[in-house]
Scaffold this motif. Sequence first.
Motif: not given
Lengths: 143, 561, 309
Positions: B363-370, B501-505
Motif C-alpha cells: 500500500s505504498v504508491g496506490k494507483l487504482t485501476y481507474q 502519475l507520480i504526483p498522484l501516487m
Amino acid sequence: MSLLKKSRIYSPWLYHLHCGGCNGCDIEILAALSPRFDVERFGIQLVASPRHADILLITGPMPKQILPMAKRVYEQVPDPKVVVAIGSCACGGGIFYDPENYAILGTPDSLMPIDVYIPGCPPKPEAIINGIVQGILKLSKKS
Amino acid sequence: MSENIINRIKEIYPNGLEYEISGNWLIIKVKPEELDKIAKIMINLGARINHVTAIDLESKGFEIINVYDITHTNISLDNITNIIFKANISKIKPEYPSIGKITWQAVWAEKELKELLGINPIGLPDSRHQFLPYEWPNPVESKLREIPEVNIDGNYLQLKMPIKEAYQSLIPIGPYHPGVIEGQVVYVKVEGEEIVAADIKTGFHHRGIMKLIENRGYNRGVFLAERICGICSGAHGLAYITCAENLFDIEIPERALYIRTLLAELNRIHSHLLWLGVVADVIGWKTGFMYTWGLRERILDIIESITGNRITYGIWRIGGVSRDISKEIAIKAKRAIEELKEEFSKMALEIANHPVIKSRLISVGKLTYQQAFNGGAVGPTARGSGWKIDVRKDNPPHAIYDQSIISWEIVTDEGCDSYARMIVRIKEVLVSTDIVIQCLDYLSKRSGEIKSKVEEKPSKIEAIGLNEAPRGELFYYMKLYENNSLQAIRIRTPSYRNNALIPLMLIGCNLADVPVVMGSIDQCLACTDRIEVIKNNHRKIMRWEDLIVMSVNMSKKKGLL
Amino acid sequence: MIELILIIFTSFFLGLFYSFLIRKFSARLQWRIGPLVFMYKDLRSIMGITRIIQPLYDIIKLFGKKTIIPESSRKRLFIYSPYISLIFAFISIFFIPFSGISLLSNVPYSLVIVSYLLIGSLLFMIIGPIASGSPWAFIGVRREAELFLVTEFGFIISLFSMAISKNSLILWEISISEFNLVNITAGLLMFTSILGKLHIKPFDMSEAEAEIVAGPYTEYSGKLLGIYYLTKIFLIYDFIALFISIFIPINTLPIYLSIPLFLIISILIIFILSIIHVLNPRYRIKNALIWYIKIISILCLINIITMVM
Ligand code: SF4
C-alpha cells in the motif's frame, strides 16, 4: 610517501553526477560496485553527498539545462578533487554531437577542469575502474 | 459493432468522412475544432491515447496527429489496431481545443506541443513547462516571461499544485538526489513526514535526439534510438526498426525475428533485475542490490557473447539483424539462462516474503485501476493495477510474439501498489526467461538467413511502430518527405506517461516512500527528456548565456543554490 | 596509570577493527570481497599491503581535505559539536572496564557517569547537524532524535535493572558480580537498543542515503566529518565493551584468559550485527518506532519479572 598522501590513494570516495547521458554509462558505474567487479576491495566507495567526495564521475553530454546545477555540485566537492569524465558523451558529445544541436554543451571542459577522460560508449566497468585508478594517482599528487 | 466508431464520428461530420486505411491503421482527417469532441467519444468507447503530437509542415502550417489504440475496446474494425486522427492548423493562429482537459493522458504531450512547437491547446489545464525551465519563453510567445496562472479546477485527476506553492514547497527532491540517479525535481510539501502535495519537473536531460535523427535520416537513426536510454536500449532499437520497416513492404526472415525476440527479452530480464536492485537499494537493502546486480552480470555476458556489446547492441537493421548466433553460443546461453532461472525463482520467493520489504512496499504508491486508466499508465505500472495491456500481444513489434508459436502470457496483479508492481516484474522475468529458452531452442536447431533485401524506396510515407519496453509501451512515429528523407520522428516513451502519475501516487505517502514510489514505476528520465522540435529561427532566443542566467535565477528562487 | 594510556590505543584500534569487520562481513555476506586483508601482489606498490585499517585511512584522508562551512549554518554550534561529541565518547572509554582491567570503572556512580557520557555524545551528534541548516540534515536529525528516545528507554532500563539486581551503581562491581537470569534478559534489551544506536539496518533510517542524501552529515565535510567518523569508532568500542563487561562475566577471569575471550565474544557480536545488517532493508521511522516500543516493552516486562524473582 606521507601518510596523508597514502590515505588519499587508499580511500577515494566517488560522487556520481549524471549529466544527461543515456544511463548506459551510469549503470556501468554501478556495475563496477556489484559483486563481480567490487571496487570496495580498494576502499572505493560511492557517497551520497558531494561534500564527502574526492572524485567526481561525470557522464553524459551536458545538456544546457543542467549546467548550473552541475557547476554547483562541482563547487561543493571539497579540495583536493579530481573529475573523471566517463563515456564518449562526456568526452566530447559522443553520438549526440552535432553543430546544429543547441541542447547540449558536449563536454564539461569549459565548466570545470577534467583530469581523466574515459572514452567508450559505454566503457566497460574494467575501463571505468582503470580510469578511476588514474584519477586516484592524480589525486595523490594534488595538495 | 464495426461501424460504431465511424457512425459516431459521422454524427459530427454529416457530409462525408475522409479516411484511408494503411496497414493496421485507420487514418481519418478531421477539423481541428472537433478534436476534443472526438477525444471524448474515443475515451468513452474505452480507447487509449498512444500519443498526441504535431508535425511542422513548414509553409502549410502544423499537422496535429492523435493516435488512439483500440485493441482494448469493443470496436472491431477487421485488423485495425490504431486510429489516427489528423487535423491541419495554420501557423498564424496555431490553436485547437485541448484534449488534456478531457483526459490526463494527453497533458504532458500537449505541454510538449506548447513549449516546443508553440501550438496552443486551448484549455490545457496545466500550462507550465515540463521539459524547459519554467522561465524559458515558448518559442512563439517569445516575449512571455511571466508564468501563466494555473487553473486547478478540472473534472479529472488532480495532479498538480498551484504554481506559487510549487515555488515555496519545502523539499525539492533533486535535481541531484541519490535515490534517483538522474536529474529531476520533485517538489513535495510535507507535514511531519507525510506528503500533502507533490509536483514534478523534468527536462534536465534534454538532448535533442529527435532533431538529430531527423538530420541524420532514418537509416542511421537506430543507433541514436538505442542511446535514448541505455537500460532499455534493446526495446528502443526494436521499436525503431519496427517503425522503419512499416514504411516498407518487406518480409523479415524468421531467424532474424527470433534473434530480435531473444535480445528484446534478454533486455527485459536485465532491466527488471536492475530495477529490483535499485528498489532494494532505495529501501536500504544493499544485499538485494548486490544479488540482483550479480545475476544481471550473467545476462550481460550472454548479450555480450551475442552482440559484442554489453549495453548498446547495435545489431538492429532494417530488414533483419546484422549478426547471427552460432550453435555453440546458443547452447551455452541456454544452459546459463536455465541456471539463472532456477536460482532467481528461489530468491524471488525470499524477496517477496521478506517482512520488512513487505512493510515498505505494500500500500505504498496506490494507483487504482481507474486512475491508471484515466492517467494513461503503461507497462508494469498498469499491469500492477490489474489492467491487462501488453503491446507484445495487442500490437506486436516485428519479432516473434505469436502466442501460438511461443508460449508466454501477460502477467497482471490486482494489488494496485508498489508491491504489486514488484510482483509483476518478478513474474515477468520468469516469463521472459521462458521465451528466451524457446528462442534459443529454435536458434540452436535451425539455421537460415538473417537479413532480407530492402528496396530503395519506402512504399509509405508515414508509419507507427510500437514495442513493449521493460517499462511499458514505446511509441515511434515517422513521416517522410516526398523525396523519402525523414521529415519528422516522434517518440513517446513509457516513463513519459508513468512520470505524469507520480504526483498522484505520492500524496499521502511518507517521505521515506518518495524514492520507493518513484522507483516503483521504474522511471527513466533519459527516456522522458528526449524531445526536441524547435526550429532554427528560434534558436537565438535561447542563447546559452541567457539561459544560464535564467536557470541560475530559477534555481535561486527555488532555493537550490 | 599505564593502563589508562594503553586503553586509548587499544580502544582506538579495536574500534577501527570492529568497523572494518562490519564492512568485511557484510561484503562477504553480499557475495563480495570487501576491503582486502592481503592486497594483490602486483598492486602492493601502489595500493598498500593490507586494508585492515581502512577506516583509519578514510579518517586521515578526511582530515587532509578542505572543510566547507555552509553560509546558512550556525557556525559555532556547527563547528564545535563534533568535537564535544568526540570528547564525550573518548572519555567514556576510561569508565568502561576492559576484560578484567577495571580502569576508572570502580569510582562511585561510574554506571551513571557512563550512561551520561554516552547520551551526551549521541546528543551532540544530533545537535551539530541541526545547526547546519540543510533540510536533509534536519529530517535526518529528526529521525535520529526519535530513534534516540526509544532506544535510550531500553538502554537505561537495562542498565539500571542490572544495577538494582546487583545492588550497586559501580560498573566494576556489576561486572564482577555473579551471573544470573537478569543478565540474559537485560542483555537482550541492551542488544536491541545497540542495534538502533549503531544504526544497524533496519534502523539506519537517519542515514538513509536514497531518501535524505547523507542525513545528518549532508553538510559536513573534511575535518569535521572526520571527527564524526572518529567519534563513531570510539562509540562502537564503547557499546561493545560495555555490553560485554556488564552482561558477560569474563572480568573475574585472569587476564590471559579474559582478553582472548573478550576478543572472541566481541567478534561474535560484530558478526551477528553484520548478519542483521545485511539481511534487512531499512524500516520507515514509524515502523521502527512501533517495533521498538513493542519489543522493548515486552523485554522490559520480562526483565522486571526476572528481577522480582
Ligand atoms: S557515452 Fe554512450 S553509453 Fe555513455 S551516456 Fe553517452 S550515449 Fe550513453
